[in-house]
Design a protein around this motif. Structure first.
Motif, PDB file in Angstrom:
ATOM      1  N   THR A 158       4.897   6.536  -0.556  1.00  0.00           N
ATOM      2  CA  THR A 158       4.856   6.447  -2.011  1.00  0.00           C
ATOM      3  C   THR A 158       4.074   7.614  -2.589  1.00  0.00           C
ATOM      4  OG1 THR A 158       4.196   5.039  -3.879  1.00  0.00           O
ATOM      5  CG2 THR A 158       2.784   5.021  -1.946  1.00  0.00           C
ATOM      6  N   GLY A 204       0.399   6.286  -9.277  1.00  0.00           N
ATOM      7  CA  GLY A 204       1.278   5.212  -9.698  1.00  0.00           C
ATOM      8  C   GLY A 204       1.271   5.087 -11.211  1.00  0.00           C
ATOM      9  N   TYR A 252       6.024   5.004  -7.748  1.00  0.00           N
ATOM     10  CA  TYR A 252       5.457   3.654  -7.826  1.00  0.00           C
ATOM     11  C   TYR A 252       5.234   3.289  -9.293  1.00  0.00           C
ATOM     12  CZ  TYR A 252       2.631  -0.392  -6.395  1.00  0.00           C
ATOM     13  OH  TYR A 252       2.138  -1.669  -6.193  1.00  0.00           O
ATOM     14  N   VAL A 304      -2.097   4.135  -3.340  1.00  0.00           N
ATOM     15  CA  VAL A 304      -1.605   4.363  -4.701  1.00  0.00           C
ATOM     16  C   VAL A 304      -2.793   4.277  -5.653  1.00  0.00           C
ATOM     17  CG1 VAL A 304      -0.100   3.565  -6.574  1.00  0.00           C
ATOM     18  CG2 VAL A 304       0.655   3.342  -4.194  1.00  0.00           C
TER      19      VAL A 304
END
Length: 376
Positions: A13, A17, A50, A246
Motif C-alpha cells: 500500500t 492514506g 489506501y 499506512v
C-alpha cells in the motif's frame, strides 16, 4: 510514492492514506463534492492507494461519496477501509444490518480493511459477547471483508487486552510525536512490533495542531531546514516507524494534499538532530495545551449547541501561543456566542463519546475562565 508492505497480508500500500473525515465543505456544511472529488482523484493519480472512511463521517455522507469516486477505478488498484460503529450496536442484528448498509452505501461488494471503530476493553468484550466478532470473521471467510482490525482511542492497558485477545490483521492507533505517552502510545507500538500486528496511524499531525506550531517552536524547525514544513516533520516522524504501514491524513484542502504528497514522494528519514528537536518541541507543547482534543467531533452535536471541539481548539491555541490576540476575533465573534462554554449545562451527554476521555464540561468551564481572564 513511498510504499509499505503488509507481510502478514501479502499486500502493498501507499504509505500515505487518504482519510475522508475532514473533507472540504460547502456553505451548508455538506461535503463540497467538486473540491473533495478533485482531491481524491489527484491523490489516486499520484499513487495513493489506501482510502479510509467510516459510517458516521460527515453525518453519513462520507461512505457513499468515497465509494462513488473510487468506483471509476479498477478494483484491484486501491484499498478501501471503513469501520463498524460499535457504539450503535445493541444486538448482532444491528451489526449485520449496518454492515449490509455500508456495502450498499459504498457500492462495493467487499471491503479491504474493516475495523471495529474506536473500541476500548469494555466495547470489545461487548462485541465478543454479542457475537459480532464471530460474525465479522464469517464475513471474512465469505470474502466480503478481506482484512479485519480495530481502531483505538483508550488507555494502554485496554490496548494490550484487545491486541492479545485474538490474531488481528492490523490495528489503527493515534500516534505522533506529541502523543507518545497517550493512548496506545510508544508502548502500544512496541507491542504491535512484538506481536507482528501492522499499524495504521491516524492523527499523525494531531488534527492539524502539529502543522501550525507557535512561532517559537516552528523557528526551531526552520533553523534545521526552511524548505520543510511543520507538517512534513510530523509525518516523517511517524514514517520512521517501520511497523507503520499506512499514515492517514484527513486533508481538507488541495494544498494540504499536495504538501503531503511531496513529503511521501521524496521521503527521507529524520536525522538525529531532527529527532531531538521534535522531542523537545513535543515536550514543550505537552506542558502548554489545556487538553488533548483532536477535533474528531465524536462528541457532537451538543444538545445545547456548544461547539465543543471549536472551543477547545481556541483554548489550546491560546495556550500554545500564550497570546489572546491569536484567538480574539474568533472567540469574540458575536455570531458564535451561543456556542461558547457558558451554554454548557454540564448534562454529561458528551463525556462517554470522547475517545480522548476528556472531562468535557470541566474543561469547558476552565477554558471560559482562562480566556475571559485573558480578555480583560
Amino acid at each position: 510514492m513511498e510504499t509499505r508492505y503488509f507481510e502478514n497480508l501479502d499486500t502493498k500500500t501507499s504509505l500515505l492514506g487518504f482519510g475522508a473525515m475532514r473533507l472540504p465543505l460547502d456553505a451548508e456544511g455538506n461535503i463540497d463534492r467538486g473540491r473533495a472529488e478533485a482531491m481524491m482523484v489527484h491523490a489516486y493519480e499520484q499513487g495513493v492507494t489506501y482510502f479510509d472512511t467510516a459510517y458516521p463521517y460527515h453525518n453519513g455522507e462520507s461512505e457513499p461519496f468515497v465509494g462513488h469516486v473510487l468506483k471509476r477505478y479498477p478494483r484491484s488498484r486501491y484499498l478501501l477501509a471503513t469501520k463498524l460503529p460499535q457504539w450503535l450496536i445493541s444486538t448482532l442484528a444491528d451489526a449485520k444490518r449496518i454492515f449490509s448498509e455500508q456495502l450498499a452505501r459504498l457500492e462495493h461488494s467487499y471491503i479491504d480493511f474493516y475495523l471495529i471503530h474506536s473500541i476500548d476493553k469494555k466495547a470489545f468484550v461487548r462485541m465478543v459477547d454479542l457475537g459480532v466478532v464471530s460474525y465479522l470473521e464469517e464475513e471474512q471467510k465469505r470474502g466480503r471483508i478481506k482484512h479485519l482490525g480495530f481502531s483505538f482511542h483508550s488507555i494502554y492497558e485496554d490496548f494490550e487486552y484487545i491486541a492479545t485477545a485474538r490474531k488481528w490483521d492490523f490495528c489503527q492507533i493515534q500516534y505522533n510525536y506529541l502523543d507518545t505517552e497517550e493512548q496506545a502510545g510508544d508502548k502500544g507500538y512496541a507491542l504491535c512490533r512484538r506481536l507482528g500486528i501492522p499499524v495504521i496511524v491516524m492523527e499523525p499531525i494531531k488534527g492539524g495542531a502539529l502543522a501550525n506550531l507557535p512561532p517559537d517552536l516552528s523557528a526551531k524547525l526552520e533553523a534545521l531546514d526552511r524548505g520543510q514544513t511543520s507538517a512534513s516533520y510530523a509525518l516523517r516522524w511517524v514514517a520512521d516507524h517501520d511497523q507503520v504501514k499506512v499514515i492517514l491524513s484527513g486533508m481538507s484542502t488541495m494544498e494540504q494534499l499536495v504538501e503531503n504528497l511531496k513529503t511521501f514522494d521524496a521521503y527521507t528519514p529524520l536525522s538525529e538532530t531532527e529527532q531531538t528537536t521534535l522531542a523537545q518541541i513535543g515536550s514543550t507543547m505537552r506542558q502548554r495545551v489545556g487538553n488533548g482534543c483532536t477535533g474528531c467531533k465524536y462528541c457532537m452535536p451538543c444538545p445545547f449547541g456548544v461547539d465543543i471541539p471549536g472551543n477547545f481548539s481556541l483554548w489550546n491555541k491560546f495556550r500554545m501561543f500564550e497570546s489572546y490576540q491569536v484567538v480574539k476575533n474568533q472567540w469574540e465573534n458575536p455570531k458564535e456566542q451561543e456556542k461558547r462554554p457558558p451554554s454548557c449545562t454540564e448534562c454529561g451527554h458528551c463525556i462517554p463519546l470522547c475517545p480522548q476521555h476528556i472531562n468535557i464540561p470541566f474543561d469547558l468551564q476552565k477554558a471560559q475562565t482562562e480566556l475571559a481572564g485573558a480578555k480583560r
